[in-house]
Design an enzyme around this catalytic site. Sequence first.
Site, mmCIF file in Angstrom:
data_model
loop_
_atom_site.group_PDB
_atom_site.id
_atom_site.type_symbol
_atom_site.label_atom_id
_atom_site.label_comp_id
_atom_site.label_asym_id
_atom_site.label_seq_id
_atom_site.Cartn_x
_atom_site.Cartn_y
_atom_site.Cartn_z
ATOM 1 N N GLU A 1 5.997 21.378 50.023
ATOM 2 C CA GLU A 1 6.558 20.480 51.040
ATOM 3 C C GLU A 1 8.086 20.489 51.021
ATOM 4 O O GLU A 1 8.734 19.451 51.070
ATOM 5 C CB GLU A 1 6.010 19.056 50.882
ATOM 6 C CG GLU A 1 4.563 18.928 51.341
ATOM 7 C CD GLU A 1 4.100 17.488 51.461
ATOM 8 O OE1 GLU A 1 4.946 16.579 51.467
ATOM 9 O OE2 GLU A 1 2.889 17.276 51.543
ATOM 10 N N GLY A 2 8.650 21.672 50.935
ATOM 11 C CA GLY A 2 10.103 21.817 50.898
ATOM 12 C C GLY A 2 10.574 21.911 49.464
ATOM 13 O O GLY A 2 10.708 20.895 48.787
#
Length: 827
Positions: free
Chosen positions: A498-499
Site C-alpha cells: 500500500e505504498g
Amino acid sequence: MWWLIGIAAVLILFYKRASITVWTVSIFALLLLYSILSPSYAITMTLNWVVFAVVASVLNIRFIRRQLISQHILRLYRKVMPRISKTEQEAIDAGTVSWTRELFSGNPNWQYLHNIKAPKLSDEERAFFDGPTAKLCSMLDDWDITHKRLDMPPKVWKFLKDEGFFSFIIPKQYGGKEFSAYANSEILTRIYACSVTAGSTVAVPNSLGPAELLLNYGTTEQKDYYLPRLAKGEEVPCFALTGPVAGSDAGAIPDNGVVCKGQFNGEEVLGMRLNFNKRYITLAPIATIIGLAFKLFDPDHLLGDKVDLGITCALIPRETAGMEIGNRHFPLNIPFQNGPIHGKDVFVPLDYIIGGRKMMGQGWRMLMECLAKGRAISLPASGLSSARISAFSSGAYSRIREQFNTPIGYFEGIEEPLARIAGYGYMIDAHRSLSAALIDSGEKPAVAAAITKACATEYGRKVANDAMDIHGGKGICMGPNNYLARGYQGVPISITVEGANILTRCLMIFGQGVIRCHPYVLDALEAANNQDKKQGSKDFDKAIFGHIGLVLSNIVRAFTFGISCGYIAGAPRGAGKLRKYYRELTRYSTALSLTSDVALATMGASLKRKEKISGRLADIFSMLYIGTSILKHYQDQGSHQEDLILVDWAMQEVLYTIKKQYRGLFSNFPNKVVSTVLRCIIFPLGIHPMEPKDNLGTKLARMLMSNSATKQRLTHGVYTGSAATNPFGKLAQCLQAVLDCEDLEKHFKKLIKKNKLHGLTFEENVELAVQKDLLSKDEAKKLLDMHALRMEIINVDDFEPDELLGKKAKTAKKTATTKSDSAEVLE
C-alpha cells in the site's frame, strides 16, 4: 523613538498576521499621530503621506493591484510552476486535509484538535472485541499455521466468515457490522498480535478492496448483489492493482481493456476484452471476485470520440474464461493467501465496471480516495500490534530472565531498547488513534493516512528489532513457544505494501502535503490553471498576496520563537505541564511553513526530484502530526499523571527528530546563502538536538517490567487467555508469579549469599531451606512453582530432524530412502 515605534508596530502586525486593511488603518493611525506630535517636519510628513497614499491605493484597490503586480507574478509563475500529471492531480485532489492543514498554517488552532471526538469502542464493538475476536485468538495456533499447514485451518476460515470478520466496513442494511475505523483498527491489532496470517486475511476485505469501492461508487444493483454476499463470506474478495512493470508507479499500469463487442451468455453485448498480469495480490489464490484496475481504450469509437478512457476498475468473477488464478507467493514465510493473477482475452460486459459506464476512466481517483482512508487502518494496526506485543513480552521477559543474579531489565543496556519500545509504542498508538478519529468524524485524511502508514510500520520495525535484541536466543529459535519471530519476519511486508515507505516518505507526505495542506499553494496552482483567465487572475491575486503575507509573518514569528526558545508561542488553556510541548510544536509549525515556502521558491519544480530534501521535510511534518497526536492521546485517555513519563519521552523524541532533520536539511540545502539565512531566522541560538533523557528511559523500563495501569493501557488488547497454549498467557502468568515472589526470592538469594544453602540447583536449595526451617513449605512451593514457570518461558523449542520438514520434503525423503534400500538389496 518614532523609528522604534514604527518597527515595533510592523513586527506586531506581521506576528498577528494582520490583513492589508488592518495594515492600512494601522499605518494611517501612526502617520496621523506622528503628524500631530511632530508638526515641524512638514516636508517629511508630506512625502510620507504621498508614499502612503500611493502604496495603500495599489494594495487595497484590487483591480490596480492585479494590473501592476499580480499579473506579472502570474506570468512568471506559469513558467516555473511544476507540471502535474493527471494521476498526480487525482492523488492531490483525493481526500481531505483537516488537522494537517493546521500544521502547515504555522499557527495551529489547538481547539480544533481537541474538538475532534476521542475514539472509543461502542458497546457492540466492545462485545465483538471481547467475544468473537478473543475466541478467534484462542483458535489461532501460529506454529501450526506457518510451519505445518501453510494456511489457516478450515475451522478458522469458517469462523471468520460465520462471525462477520470480513464485513466491518459494510453497512448493516447489507448484513455487515458497520464498525467504526477505530474498532476496525483495534480488532485488527489484536488479531495481528496472535497471527500475521490471520491479521492480513481479515485486513484486506476491510480495507482497500471491492467492498470499499462498491460502497463509494457502485451502482445500486452492484451493491445489492455483492455486499450481502461479501458480508456473509459467500464471496471472497481481492483487488489487483500491482504488476511486474507498475509497482510504485501504479498509474503506469500496462494492463488494458479494449471496448468491443463479444459473446456473453449466448448473446452479443458491448463489453471489454481484458489482458492483464498482476502479482502480490492478497487473497487472490482463494478469491471468488476480483477487483481489477486497468487502462480502458476505445479504438473503434464505440462509446465516443475519445480513445484513451483512462484507468478503470471492474469486478470480475473468478470463473470468467481466460482468468488464470490460484498460484501462491510465499512472502517471508508468512503463509497468508497471496499470489499472481493473469488474464488473456478476458471478455466481460461494460456493466462489470464498478459504478457502471459513468465511472469509466475514474479508477485512479476512486483508488486514491479509498486509499486515503484504508491506509490509515490496516497496516498501522500491524505496526501497533508489533509495538504492543514487543512491550508486553519484552517487559515481562526482562523481569523474568536473570543474568548475574539480576533481572536483565535492570541493566542499562537493556533499559535503552525497553524505553524505545515503550516510547515508540505510545507514539504509534497516538497517531493511529488520531487518524482513526478523523475518519470516524467523516474525513478522508489522505496525508494523515500516509503519515500514519509510514510511521506506524517504521516504528513497528524498530520495536520488533529491539524486542529481538532483548530476547536474544529466545527470539531466534523458532517453534510453538516463540512469540516474536513470525511477527518479526512479517514486518517488511507491512513496510512494503500500500505504498512502500520510501515512496511514501519521499514523494507523498511532503509532496502531497505541501500542495494540499498549505493555505495558499493549491489555490495558486488552480488559479494559474484556470481556463477562465479573468477569474483565474482574481483568484491568483488573492492567493499570492495571502501567501506573501504568510511568508513575512512566518519570518517574524519564526525568529521571535527562536530567540525565545518558543516561550512566547501559543498554547491552549489548561495545558498545564504540557504547555512547553504545545509551544514547541507551534514554533516548528511556523518553521515548517516558512521552510516549505523557501524550498518551493528556490527550487521550484526541481524540488519534486530532490527527494532527500523533501524526505527531511516529510519527517518534520510527520513529527508535527505525531507530536500533536501524543498531546491529544494523553488527554483522550484521561490525562493520567503516571502516563507523563510516556508523553515526556515521546515528545523529547519528536523534538529531537525535528531538530536533527533540520540540521541535515540546512547542511544539504542547495543554496548555501539561503540556507544560512533561514537557519539564523529559525535557530538564532543554534540547533541542539537532544535525545530523550536517560532517567526517563529507566522509568519506562521499570514500568514495562511491572503490571502497572500505565503498562495495561500501553499493551491493551494483547490476548492473554488460554495460558496453556498461548505464549502471551504463559508470559503474563509467569510475570505475576515473579512479582508475587519478589520479596521471597530476595530473602532466598540472601540465604544463598550467606552460605546457608549449598545445593547445586535451585530445587536443591529450596529443599535445604525447608529442612533448615529457613522457608515454610508454602513458601517453598511458591518459589518452585515460580521457578518452573520461569524455566518454561526461558527454554526454547527443539525438534526431531523430520519434524522440521514440510509434507512434500518428508514424502521425497521417504521415496528416496525406499529407492536407496531397494538398490542396497539388489546389490
